[in-house]
Design a protein around this motif. Structure first.
Motif, PDB file in Angstrom:
ATOM      1  N   LEU A 108       0.514  -1.649   0.170  1.00 48.36           N
ATOM      2  CA  LEU A 108      -0.087   0.292  -0.219  1.00 48.36           C
ATOM      3  C   LEU A 108       0.857   1.098  -0.246  1.00 48.36           C
ATOM      4  CD1 LEU A 108      -2.535  -1.074   3.071  1.00 48.36           C
ATOM      5  CD2 LEU A 108      -3.619  -0.187   0.127  1.00 48.36           C
ATOM      6  N   ALA A 109       1.472   1.566   0.660  1.00 49.12           N
ATOM      7  CA  ALA A 109       2.751   2.785   1.300  1.00 49.12           C
ATOM      8  C   ALA A 109       3.544   2.759  -0.375  1.00 49.12           C
ATOM      9  CB  ALA A 109       3.724   2.422   1.777  1.00 49.12           C
ATOM     10  N   GLY A 110       4.020   1.910  -0.935  1.00 52.92           N
ATOM     11  CA  GLY A 110       4.429   1.478  -2.359  1.00 52.92           C
ATOM     12  C   GLY A 110       3.489   2.034  -3.450  1.00 52.92           C
ATOM     13  N   SER A 111       2.284   1.852  -3.264  1.00 52.05           N
ATOM     14  CA  SER A 111       1.509   1.924  -4.187  1.00 52.05           C
ATOM     15  C   SER A 111       0.792   4.056  -4.074  1.00 52.05           C
ATOM     16  CB  SER A 111       0.197   1.581  -4.642  1.00 52.05           C
ATOM     17  OG  SER A 111      -0.270   2.281  -5.023  1.00 52.05           O
ATOM     18  N   ALA A 112       1.259   4.839  -2.642  1.00 52.25           N
ATOM     19  CA  ALA A 112       0.970   5.307  -2.710  1.00 52.25           C
ATOM     20  C   ALA A 112       2.106   6.156  -2.652  1.00 52.25           C
ATOM     21  CB  ALA A 112       0.427   5.535  -0.995  1.00 52.25           C
ATOM     22  N   ILE A 113       3.324   6.538  -2.413  1.00 52.93           N
ATOM     23  CA  ILE A 113       3.774   7.268  -2.253  1.00 52.93           C
ATOM     24  C   ILE A 113       3.900   7.746  -4.417  1.00 52.93           C
ATOM     25  CG2 ILE A 113       6.113   5.642  -2.629  1.00 52.93           C
ATOM     26  CD1 ILE A 113       5.315   8.263  -0.350  1.00 52.93           C
ATOM     27  N   ARG A 114       3.757   6.713  -5.140  1.00 54.01           N
ATOM     28  CA  ARG A 114       4.157   7.291  -6.757  1.00 54.01           C
ATOM     29  C   ARG A 114       2.868   8.294  -7.187  1.00 54.01           C
ATOM     30  NH1 ARG A 114       3.089   2.001  -9.603  1.00 54.01           N
ATOM     31  NH2 ARG A 114       1.437   1.189  -7.779  1.00 54.01           N
ATOM     32  N   GLN A 115       2.324   8.878  -5.987  1.00 54.40           N
ATOM     33  CA  GLN A 115       1.456   9.556  -6.717  1.00 54.40           C
ATOM     34  C   GLN A 115       2.111  11.367  -5.740  1.00 54.40           C
ATOM     35  OE1 GLN A 115      -2.245   8.888  -8.394  1.00 54.40           O
ATOM     36  NE2 GLN A 115      -2.162   6.985  -7.354  1.00 54.40           N
ATOM     37  N   HIS A 116       2.845  11.690  -7.214  1.00 52.06           N
ATOM     38  CA  HIS A 116       3.544  12.817  -6.925  1.00 52.06           C
ATOM     39  C   HIS A 116       3.055  13.771  -5.965  1.00 52.06           C
ATOM     40  CE1 HIS A 116       7.857  10.391  -8.540  1.00 52.06           C
ATOM     41  NE2 HIS A 116       7.527   9.797  -7.753  1.00 52.06           N
ATOM     42  N   ARG A 117       2.463  14.633  -7.385  1.00 49.80           N
ATOM     43  CA  ARG A 117       2.042  15.677  -6.554  1.00 49.80           C
ATOM     44  C   ARG A 117       0.858  15.656  -5.799  1.00 49.80           C
ATOM     45  NH1 ARG A 117       3.088  20.864  -9.300  1.00 49.80           N
ATOM     46  NH2 ARG A 117       1.837  22.281  -8.030  1.00 49.80           N
ATOM     47  N   ALA A 118       0.162  14.649  -6.173  1.00 48.38           N
ATOM     48  CA  ALA A 118      -0.330  14.378  -4.876  1.00 48.38           C
ATOM     49  C   ALA A 118      -0.312  14.853  -3.462  1.00 48.38           C
ATOM     50  CB  ALA A 118      -1.993  13.330  -5.154  1.00 48.38           C
ATOM     51  N   VAL A 119       0.908  13.289  -3.134  1.00 47.51           N
ATOM     52  CA  VAL A 119       1.790  13.210  -2.173  1.00 47.51           C
ATOM     53  C   VAL A 119       2.219  14.651  -1.497  1.00 47.51           C
ATOM     54  CG1 VAL A 119       3.602  12.809  -1.271  1.00 47.51           C
ATOM     55  CG2 VAL A 119       1.725  11.113  -2.304  1.00 47.51           C
ATOM     56  N   ALA A 120       3.051  15.256  -2.365  1.00 42.37           N
ATOM     57  CA  ALA A 120       3.436  17.068  -2.296  1.00 42.37           C
ATOM     58  C   ALA A 120       2.425  18.516  -2.000  1.00 42.37           C
ATOM     59  CB  ALA A 120       4.519  17.405  -3.376  1.00 42.37           C
TER      60      ALA A 120
END
Ligand SMILES: [Fe+2]
Length: 435
Positions: free
Chosen positions: A401-413
């Motif tokens: 789950l964490a590996g998948s989530a962290i690829r959403q660069h703009r939303a995470v930033a």
């Protein structure tokens, strides 16, 4: 209110923000205006996008009658997949490319509207599917130009897709969803008729209602637009541009509506006042996040949707495993806001207050707990699953789950606090259960 301070200019930060919106008509019965409004765009032959479950509905009858009365030739595409994927979008794009259409009408929830937006891009500007998505999975090519005139008619009160230039699509080989963003896919008109929600089952109202609630909190607590880098040209200004005074205005009112009507709209299918207001709340939240973006709850939900493996959801006519979008979002949001609150405590407290929490004695250090506590209360009284374990996830799923989530660069930033993979894993662990 701390809103003005929140937008204090930063070194090299953006000094402007842009508001993009379609023309909007709201009210019971306005769906019958569709034919005349479509005709006003010069459309003579329209593609009508919907799904198989709406095909025989009263709402679809209204669409057909209205288009026929206005003299508009049309052809229906009802192959939209709930949770559209790269494959289903390309099927829809082929239908458009082969049909000699000069306009598009969409009737449905977010899946229908998002399919319509993306399919128009690939029908007019053929490319590899990843071309128009941002890195790391896409080539980051801007959508080249306008697509067909699009009149969007939502039938659920959650996604706000009719108000945004965003389309969320499952990319099967990447095990997650990604966002296609362009001002060119903003609908030209939105016809928002709350009567379309009268027959929605309670579980659908719950998912869509919590989706609107999370849209509003996320955009209100997003990183300020003035803390994103200044853009080199107007065209470079992204759809996800961060919190701004426009998104604040609508997010606050959407939260106030959620406080007053969410539980009523979910628990009493006869409560038309609640359903009307939730439709308006979803519209407002769409106006807000369409111009600010969301952050971690949405970024994290895309992995939840694709990695689910053991869950059955009532009231949705789709094969299991399936988690409705709003549920996939809200199940991590209390844990997310506990994490993000230290990055913008006043904003979290203000959002919680709009949502009905008592913040009179709260200190900035309480902000995460106050907003999370209010969301958890609303989850419990409406019978939502108790965190991610309630939809079949366990500790062993956290790394994926964490590996998948962290690829959403703009939303995470766009979160108000920097978030790395370890942070994401910690949030997912904390989201396993809440009570
Ligand atoms: Fe959403």
């Amino acid at each position: 209110m701390g809103c003005c301070q929140y937008f204090t200019p930063s070194d090299g930060g953006a000094e402007s923000f842009t508001v993009e919106m379609p023309r909007l008509t709201f009210g019971r019965g306005c769906l019958s205006e569709l034919g005349e409004r479509t005709k006003a765009h010069g459309v003579r032959r329209a593609a009508v996008f919907t799904d198989r479950f709406l095909y025989g509905s009263q709402n679809m009858d209204c669409v057909r009658r209205s288009l026929v009365t206005a003299g508009i030739d049309h052809e229906i595409f009802d192959e939209v997949r709930i949770e559209p994927s790269d494959t289903s979008i390309m099927d829809a794009a082929r239908f458009l490319a082969d049909g000699d259409f000069d306009g598009l009408v969409s009737l449905g929830g977010g899946s229908v509207l998002d399919t319509a937006k993306a399919a128009m891009v690939y029908a007019r500007y053929p490319a590899s599917f990843s071309a128009y998505f941002a890195p790391p999975i896409g080539d980051g090519i801007a959508v080249p130009g306008p697509v067909l005139p699009h009149i969007a008619c939502p039938t659920t009160s959650g996604t706000g897709s009719e108000m945004t230039g965003l389309s969320v699509i499952r990319l099967m080989e990447h095990d997650t969803k990604f966002v296609l963003a362009s001002r060119y896919i903003l609908p030209d008109e939105a016809l928002i008729d709350p009567a379309c929600t009268d027959t929605l089952p309670s579980r659908v109202m719950a998912s869509t209602g919590f989706d609107l609630l999370s849209h509003a909190i996320e955009c209100y607590t997003s990183r300020a637009y003035s803390h994103w880098n200044k853009v080199s040209s107007p065209d470079a200004r992204p759809q996800i541009q961060g919190a701004n005074p426009w998104s604040d205005l609508h997010a606050r009112e959407a939260l106030r509506i959620a406080d007053e009507y969410l539980v009523r709209g979910i628990t009493d299918s006869e409560d038309r006042e609640a359903r009307d207001n939730l439709m308006w709340g979803a519209t407002l939240a769409g106006m807000a996040f369409g111009n600010s973006g969301t952050h971690l709850p949405h970024a994290f939900s895309y992995g939840v949707t694709n990695l689910m493996h053991d869950v059955v959801t009532d009231d949705y006519p789709v094969p299991s495993p399936f988690v409705p979008h709003g549920i996939s979002v809200i199940l991590t949001s209390p844990a997310v806001f506990r994490f993000t609150a230290p990055g913008a405590p006043e904003r979290h407290l203000e959002a919680a207050a709009c949502l009905g929490a008592d913040t009179s004695d709260a200190t900035p250090g309480d902000a995460g707990e106050v907003v999370a506590g209010r969301i958890v209360h609303l989850m419990r009284v409406t019978g939502l699953p108790n965190g991610l374990q309630g939809i079949g996830f366990a500790a062993g799923d956290v790394d994926a789950l964490a590996g998948s989530a962290i690829r959403q660069h703009r939303a995470v930033a766009n979160a108000p606090r920097e978030t790395n993979r370890d942070d994401a894993a910690s949030i997912f662990r904390n989201a396993m259960s809440y009570w």
